[in-house]
Design an enzyme around this catalytic site. Structure first.
Site, PDB file in Angstrom:
ATOM      1  CB  SER A 166      -0.962  -0.048   1.197  1.00 13.55           C
ATOM      2  OG  SER A 166      -2.064   0.804   0.995  1.00 13.55           O
TER       3      SER A 166
ATOM      4  CG  ASP B 248      -4.695  -1.809   0.717  1.00 15.95           C
ATOM      5  OD1 ASP B 248      -3.467  -2.019   0.668  1.00 15.95           O
ATOM      6  OD2 ASP B 248      -5.222  -1.100   1.585  1.00 15.95           O
TER       7      ASP B 248
END
Length: 281
Positions: free
Chosen positions: A40, A168
């Site tokens: 991320s 993510d």
């Protein structure tokens, strides 16, 4: 011969700005990592380091953009859909931004298009949504991998790469130190997930609950990983009071976590001493 270092930068949205202190501390120690991994926001910091940016460079770049609303607004405008057809691609999705366009508007120009152009090897995580598994990228197109890794559910649209729907990277591997455990003598992991804290509200909002529940899930994953193996150094900046999208609070995040620099230096010194003692036995 001096020991080599690998760094794993974790996911946490705006809380990941604290990673910058870690990079600055290592720069001041004269340490250049030989292996990097990121999830991320950590993948974006890792890409900056892998491209040759110093901690000071990353800090200055982040502040030049996030320090003023005008800069953020300008770049968000640049990331808008070019046509109505593009805006409607995949259907009308309220609240889901195109993370690939946004990253293109915000990434430093020094970050290359492919992994092969990086100066330091980097592994980027994402989550294969329909495959129910972790996806790790270390070759080919860099920008799509970074976009996938940063595609926070409900905020950004998933990224489709080679026919695979990706979200993510922090969902499956919030702090990917295991990916580089065998690629350096000393592995540093930075956990910026944080956790829900009691704030001014008596009851958390729906958004607070969504992101807070994700934090709890990610911390559970990290705790389980640490029972199976630990990095040589684990750094956890005090970031819990910040929300995942608090990027405009860069000054507050940096001020709150500045002590991390000294913590990193002490941890590195201790790790080096432990290694020296081990080698002398």
């Amino acid at each position: 011969m001096s020991p080599t270092f690998g760094i794993a930068f974790g996911g946490g949205g705006a809380r990941g700005l604290a990673h910058i202190h870690v990079v600055e501390a290592l720069d001041e120690l004269g340490i250049k990592p030989v292996a990097l991994a990121g999830s991320s926001i950590g993948s974006l910091i890792g890409a900056g380091v892998a491209s040759g940016m110093s901690g000071r460079d990353i800090h200055a770049y982040a502040r030049s953009i996030l320090g003023t609303r005008a800069q953020v607004a300008s770049r968000m405008w640049r990331a808008r859909p070019g046509t109505f057809a593009e805006a409607m691609e995949g259907g009308l999705r309220v609240g889901q931004f195109n993370v690939e366009r946004i990253l293109k508007a915000f990434l430093p120009e020094i970050v290359p298009a492919s992994f092969e152009e990086l100066k330091i090897p980097l592994k980027v995580t994402a989550t294969d949504y329909f495959g129910h598994k972790l996806a790790v990228f270390d070759a080919g197109d860099l920008h799509s991998a970074l976009a996938a890794s940063a595609a926070i559910p409900a905020v950004f649209r998933p990224v489709v790469r080679d026919g695979v729907t990706l979200i993510d990277g922090g969902i499956y591997n919030p702090v990917p130190f295991d990916l580089i455990a065998n690629e350096a003598d000393i592995t540093i992991a930075v956990d910026v997930v944080g956790g829900p804290e009691t704030g001014s509200r008596k009851r958390p909002t729906s958004i607070d609950l969504m992101f807070g529940a994700t934090q709890l899930m990610m911390q559970s994953i990290i705790a389980n990983k640490l029972t199976q193996g630990r990095p040589d150094i684990l750094i956890r900046p005090p970031v819990s009071r910040f929300r995942v999208l608090d990027f405009m609070k860069i000054d507050a995040v940096m001020a709150e976590t500045v002590a991390v620099k000294d913590e990193v230096k002490r941890a590195v010194e201790a790790a080096l001493e432990a290694r020296r003692v081990k080698l002398l036995r």
